[in-house]
Write a protein that holds these residues in place. Structure first.
Motif, short mmCIF file in Angstrom:
data_model
loop_
_atom_site.label_atom_id
_atom_site.label_comp_id
_atom_site.label_asym_id
_atom_site.label_seq_id
_atom_site.Cartn_x
_atom_site.Cartn_y
_atom_site.Cartn_z
N ILE A 160 0.84 -1.20 0.00
CA ILE A 160 0.00 0.00 0.00
C ILE A 160 0.87 1.25 0.00
O ILE A 160 0.57 2.24 -0.68
CB ILE A 160 -0.95 0.00 1.22
CG1 ILE A 160 -1.96 -1.14 1.10
CG2 ILE A 160 -1.66 1.33 1.36
CD1 ILE A 160 -2.89 -1.04 -0.09
N GLN A 172 2.17 1.76 -3.51
CA GLN A 172 1.13 2.22 -4.42
C GLN A 172 0.77 3.68 -4.14
O GLN A 172 0.53 4.45 -5.07
CB GLN A 172 -0.11 1.33 -4.26
CG GLN A 172 -1.23 1.63 -5.23
CD GLN A 172 -2.34 0.61 -5.16
OE1 GLN A 172 -2.18 -0.45 -4.55
NE2 GLN A 172 -3.47 0.90 -5.78
N THR A 173 0.75 4.07 -2.89
CA THR A 173 0.39 5.44 -2.53
C THR A 173 1.43 6.44 -3.01
O THR A 173 1.10 7.57 -3.39
CB THR A 173 0.23 5.56 -1.00
OG1 THR A 173 -0.73 4.61 -0.54
CG2 THR A 173 -0.22 6.96 -0.61
N ASN A 174 2.70 6.04 -3.01
CA ASN A 174 3.79 6.96 -3.34
C ASN A 174 4.36 6.75 -4.74
O ASN A 174 5.48 7.20 -5.03
CB ASN A 174 4.91 6.83 -2.30
CG ASN A 174 4.48 7.29 -0.92
OD1 ASN A 174 4.39 8.47 -0.65
ND2 ASN A 174 4.20 6.32 -0.04
#
Length: 333
Positions: free
Chosen positions: A301, A304-306
């Motif tokens: 996660i 994916q967020t960064n």
């Protein structure tokens, strides 16, 4: 008026840049170079003599330089050196290869403090304090005073209760009985027990504070070290040893980022390492490559967020990859 002459006491200091070069070269040349070895090398080794311009500082000079100059600025020096290498060699920082290893700390092997054991002892201490307050309330019935009971207590609260108990009972610490042949009063015994419990509770609170929320243990002789299971069990009894988890990120065969963590698992070290990378270079690597020890839902996660690709195997990757039903299973190895 003529300018005032500046007088200097003692000989001029060694060149700081030359001293830094010699220390860094010594660490590269001898891995774990002792300062006395660097001092001897400056006298007989042509490479060290060249770096120090034929000057021969003592090991104390190197030690003072490390303590006064490098302790606070080693991160800035690493950043500056890496920035220079990056420009000169066109290093690709988008592909970062991550791995870690555990190194035993210079601490006593049997100096462990376990968080769960400390919490258990603290709750036992709560029970002892509650029983003591019941006895103290018996002695305070005549004064119409009652010490409130609770499920948890703090050292500050016990200290305040002790002072109030001293005032209500009229005890005088200067007249306390002590030594052979002197009998203590019931109130004095209870008062002294309360201070003993307070000191013990303070010890437990301090241990939990040192341990922190993210660790389960630490060493008494090195509070920063955490007890971990090492790859090389030289004691042969599968014993946990005080150690540090050192994480390294390599880009184009250069160490781009380095971090030392107290976590036992590599999974927990991934996010701090990426944050340190971003702090150093201003961005996250596009392709962080790591083994299955780093694969976790939280790390995926975070990637994916960064805007990072998920180039980490999940922990049980080998098991499904080796199944006969999996096509081209040999390619997964």
């Amino acid at each position: 008026m003529k300018p005032e002459k500046i007088s200097r006491l003692g000989r001029p200091g060694y060149n700081r840049v030359d001293t830094l070069k010699t220390i860094l070269f010594g660490a590269m040349d001898k891995t774990l170079a002792a300062l006395r070895e660097i001092e001897d090398a400056c006298k007989v080794n042509l490479r060290y003599r060249y770096l120090m311009k034929n000057e021969t500082p003592s090991y104390r000079t190197f030690g003072n330089f490390i303590a006064e100059e490098l302790s606070e600025s080693i991160g800035d020096i690493f950043k500056a050196v890496m920035e220079y290498i990056r420009k000169e060699d066109n290093v690709d920082l988008q592909h970062l290869y991550i791995d870690g290893s555990k190194f035993e700390a210079n601490a006593n092997k049997y100096s462990f403090v376990w968080k769960k054991g400390t919490e258990k002892q603290r709750y036992k201490q709560y029970s002892k304090i509650a029983a003591l307050f019941e006895e103290m309330n018996e002695t305070l019935r005549y004064a119409g005073v009652h010490i409130p009971m609770s499920t948890e207590y703090s050292p500050e609260g016990l200290e305040l209760t002790a002072k109030q108990y001293l005032e209500v009972t009229g005890l005088d610490e200067s007249k306390f009985a002590s030594g052979k042949g002197h009998r203590k009063s019931v109130e004095q015994k209870l008062y002294e027990r309360l201070w003993l419990y307070k000191d013990k509770l303070s010890e437990y609170v301090e241990k939990l504070k040192i341990c922190g929320p993210d660790r389960n243990s630490y060493s008494k002789t090195d509070h920063d070290a955490t007890f971990m299971r090492m790859k090389r069990d030289y004691m042969g009894n599968d014993q946990l040893l005080p150690a540090y988890n050192v994480q390294v990120g390599v880009a184009d065969e250069y160490i781009a980022v380095l971090d030392v963590q107290q976590y036992r698992s590599d999974m927990d070290c991934f996010v701090p390492l990426m944050e340190k990378f971003r702090e150093q270079y201003g961005f996250y690597p596009k392709y962080p490559v790591a083994n299955a020890g780093y694969g976790s839902f939280n790390n995926y996660i975070f990637c994916q967020t960064n805007g990072m690709e998920k180039y980490m195997k999940f922990p049980m990757y080998r098991k499904p990859a080796n199944k006969k039903s999996t096509p081209n299973s040999k390619n997964f190895e």
